[in-house]
Scaffold this active site. Structure first.
Site, PDB file in Angstrom:
ATOM      1  N   LYS A   1     -33.176 -11.202 -26.949  1.00  0.00           N
ATOM      2  CA  LYS A   1     -32.525  -9.887 -26.849  1.00  0.00           C
ATOM      3  C   LYS A   1     -31.561  -9.650 -28.016  1.00  0.00           C
ATOM      4  CE  LYS A   1     -34.375  -8.045 -23.225  1.00  0.00           C
ATOM      5  NZ  LYS A   1     -35.131  -6.773 -23.313  1.00  0.00           N
TER       6      LYS A   1
ATOM      7  N   TYR B   1     -33.911 -16.206 -23.398  1.00  0.00           N
ATOM      8  CA  TYR B   1     -33.953 -14.757 -23.165  1.00  0.00           C
ATOM      9  C   TYR B   1     -32.861 -14.058 -23.976  1.00  0.00           C
ATOM     10  CZ  TYR B   1     -33.611 -10.424 -20.383  1.00  0.00           C
ATOM     11  OH  TYR B   1     -33.573  -9.111 -19.965  1.00  0.00           O
TER      12      TYR B   1
ATOM     13  N   HIS C   1     -33.859 -11.840  -9.111  1.00  0.00           N
ATOM     14  CA  HIS C   1     -32.410 -11.881  -9.316  1.00  0.00           C
ATOM     15  C   HIS C   1     -31.726 -12.055  -7.959  1.00  0.00           C
ATOM     16  CE1 HIS C   1     -33.497  -9.912 -13.177  1.00  0.00           C
ATOM     17  NE2 HIS C   1     -32.503 -10.651 -13.614  1.00  0.00           N
TER      18      HIS C   1
ATOM     19  N   SER D   1     -29.216  -7.078 -22.244  1.00  0.00           N
ATOM     20  CA  SER D   1     -28.690  -7.655 -21.004  1.00  0.00           C
ATOM     21  C   SER D   1     -27.322  -8.265 -21.281  1.00  0.00           C
ATOM     22  CB  SER D   1     -29.650  -8.741 -20.530  1.00  0.00           C
ATOM     23  OG  SER D   1     -28.995  -9.584 -19.609  1.00  0.00           O
ATOM     24  N   SER D   2     -26.490  -8.323 -20.247  1.00  0.00           N
ATOM     25  CA  SER D   2     -25.145  -8.881 -20.441  1.00  0.00           C
ATOM     26  C   SER D   2     -25.173 -10.382 -20.748  1.00  0.00           C
ATOM     27  CB  SER D   2     -24.284  -8.620 -19.206  1.00  0.00           C
ATOM     28  OG  SER D   2     -24.861  -9.214 -18.066  1.00  0.00           O
ATOM     29  N   CYS D   3     -26.328 -11.040 -20.571  1.00  0.00           N
ATOM     30  CA  CYS D   3     -26.373 -12.482 -20.844  1.00  0.00           C
ATOM     31  C   CYS D   3     -26.402 -12.793 -22.334  1.00  0.00           C
ATOM     32  CB  CYS D   3     -27.559 -13.135 -20.145  1.00  0.00           C
ATOM     33  SG  CYS D   3     -29.121 -12.682 -20.858  1.00  0.00           S
TER      34      CYS D   3
END
Ligand code: GFB
Length: 310
Positions: free
Chosen positions: A141, A137, A180, A108-110
């Site tokens: 990841k 999270y 989301h 994920s981009s986070c």
């Protein structure tokens, strides 16, 4: 992948996993392995070990994960950390042990620093502090990405890690607290229109920017990368364009045909101010997205209308 290669899609009932299945089926692949989370709990090391030893899939798409929007990430950090870390460790390790040819891991981009320079390149990973609302999270990841890299470096096990921007599409979660932003706002607008409300409540200031990609595009990119010659790497996947949350809401209102006022619940977090991905790396391989934002929202709206009472 050959058309009859044995392919395991972990998380095939989820929004991303089911889009990957749709893409593989439409490309003519025929030999799938599926397990629902009730049939196989991927957090369970023994159950996952037994499953891989029996099935020995040749290719693995790791789309199983605990995911959610900003509030769910903030309120359930323990679960987001444990569930994701356990799933990744069990699946990546057992895919390697049982001779899988290649694995594709969805991140994920986070994972990138909260205040990373924009647009965010893949090599900005681990160069700064994470956004606090989703640090658990993100670290889970990042562990998956590092595991893929380490298993390639030590054992030659092939894998690609993909970092998509905010995804949306059929099968999305529309629960008001855990979803989301895009499905949340779509549901709010549809319900406000149905009830004839004068006003709609969005969380936060509406100032943060986000990049959105229709889920069929990410599935297309995943299959493209699985079939590439690349043995181990990390790729951003997005449209290379972002939008303010407030403007996203206005676009949704336009698609749905709702003209009420916008109010703000400032007790809810804004999160990271911006996380636009630099997608030059995947573009340089010849892949680009196909669905633009308005078209994606229109498709999602049509899907939602026929599934909202399911
Ligand atoms: O998609 P989202 O929940 O998560 O979007 P993130 C959050 C942004 O949308 C914040 C605003 O700026 C919110 O204030 N927003 C406005 C809303 N109204 C709403 C609403 O009704 N619901 C929601 N959910 N947001 C997630 C991460 O971050 O992005 C995950 O927490 C993951 O880990 C995912 O990486 C892609 O984009 O902030």
């Amino acid at each position: 992948m050959e058309k009859n290669s044995k392919i395991y899609i972990a998380g095939h009932h989820g929004m991303v996993g089911s889009a990957i299945v749709r893409k593989l089926e439409s490309d003519g692949y025929t030999n799938f392995v599926f397990r629902t989370s009730t049939e196989l709990d991927l957090r369970d090391q023994h159950a996952t070990t037994d499953f891989f030893a029996t099935e020995k899939p040749e290719y693995v798409f790791l789309a199983a994960a605990k995911v959610g929007g900003i509030l769910a990430n903030k309120e359930q950090k323990g679960e987001y950390f444990y569930d994701n870390a356990m799933i990744e460790m069990n699946v990546i390790h057992n895919a390697y042990i049982n001779g899988a040819k290649k694995l594709l891991f969805l991140g994920s981009s986070c994972i990138y620093p909260r205040l990373a320079k924009q647009p965010i390149r893949e090599d900005y990973l681990m160069t700064g502090k994470l956004e606090e609302t989703n640090d658990a999270y993100a670290v889970a990841k990042i562990a998956g990405i590092q595991m893929c890299k380490s298993y390639y470096e030590q054992y030659g096990f092939q894998s690609i890690s993909v970092m998509p921007c905010n995804l949306f599409g059929p099968g999305d979660n529309f629960d008001p607290r855990s979803s989301h932003v895009l499905p949340a706002l779509l549901r709010k607008v549809v319900e406000a229109k149905e009830r004839g409300d004068q006003e709609i409540m969005m969380w936060g200031t509406g100032e943060p920017k986000r990049e959105f990609l229709y889920v069929d595009d990410v599935a297309d990119a995943c299959v493209f990368l699985m079939n590439s010659e690349i043995k181990n790497d990390i790729f951003n996947i997005g449209r290379g364009e972002d939008i303010k949350i407030r403007d996203l809401l206005l676009l949704i209102c336009e698609v749905v045909g709702y003209t009420g006022k916008i109010a703000h619940d400032l007790s809810k977090p804004d999160g990271t101010p911006r996380k636009l991905l630099d997608v030059d790396k995947i573009h340089s391989l010849g892949w680009t997205h196909k669905v633009d934002l308005q078209e994606g929202i229109e498709k999602m709206y049509t899907w939602y209308l026929s599934h909202k009472s399911d």
